[in-house]
Design an enzyme around this catalytic site. Structure first.
Site, mmCIF file in Angstrom:
data_model
loop_
_atom_site.group_PDB
_atom_site.id
_atom_site.type_symbol
_atom_site.label_atom_id
_atom_site.label_comp_id
_atom_site.label_asym_id
_atom_site.label_seq_id
_atom_site.Cartn_x
_atom_site.Cartn_y
_atom_site.Cartn_z
ATOM 1 N N THR A 44 0.818 -1.215 0.000
ATOM 2 C CA THR A 44 0.000 0.000 0.000
ATOM 3 C C THR A 44 0.853 1.266 0.000
ATOM 4 O O THR A 44 0.508 2.245 -0.663
ATOM 5 C CB THR A 44 -0.974 0.032 1.191
ATOM 6 N N GLY A 45 1.963 1.265 0.714
ATOM 7 C CA GLY A 45 2.839 2.437 0.736
ATOM 8 C C GLY A 45 3.475 2.681 -0.628
ATOM 9 O O GLY A 45 3.537 3.824 -1.097
ATOM 10 N N ASP A 46 3.944 1.611 -1.260
ATOM 11 C CA ASP A 46 4.515 1.734 -2.603
ATOM 12 C C ASP A 46 3.469 2.227 -3.591
ATOM 13 O O ASP A 46 3.744 3.073 -4.441
ATOM 14 C CB ASP A 46 5.065 0.387 -3.086
#
Length: 130
Positions: free
Chosen positions: A40-42
């Protein structure tokens, strides 16, 4: 009060002043989603970069790019949760775990979210910090 941000992620953004405008700072408060979702961060970072560089409505506007990136990530997570509930049935509510079958069921539904990636449903707006 520490409870103010329980259940929220706070995205903080800032821009340097340019010839066209003054520096700006903003926040977007994002409700958390329980569970472990790899990438999700990427995904969010790539979307912010894409929206800020895309020659369209957010070109050069970091707050707009972040709004669209957050909206897209939230839509992808909703679709992923729906998929994991369909795959896991009553076991879908297993919380934060890295159990292989749960992680597999929670693989981000990127291809299935193509429409949301192209035209994200923005609901959370950036708020200026003064």
């Amino acid at each position: 009060d520490d409870d103010t941000y329980r259940g929220l992620l706070v995205l903080l953004g800032s821009t340097q002043g340019t010839a066209e405008g003054a520096p700006s700072r903003f926040t977007i408060e994002i409700p958390t989603v329980e569970g472990y979702f790899t990438g999700t961060g990427d995904c969010l970072s790539a979307l912010i970069l894409g929206w800020s560089e895309f020659s369209g409505p957010c070109e050069g506007n970091l707050a707009c790019a972040c709004e669209k990136a957050v909206a897209t990530t939230q839509a992808i997570l909703r679709r992923t949760i729906d998929h994991s509930q369909a795959s896991l049935g009553s076991d879908a509510q297993v919380g934060i775990t890295r159990e292989p079958r749960v992680v597999a069921a929670r693989e981000l539904q990127l291809v299935q979210s193509k429409c949301d990636i192209e035209n994200p449903p923005v609901a959370l707006k950036a708020k200026p910090l003064h």
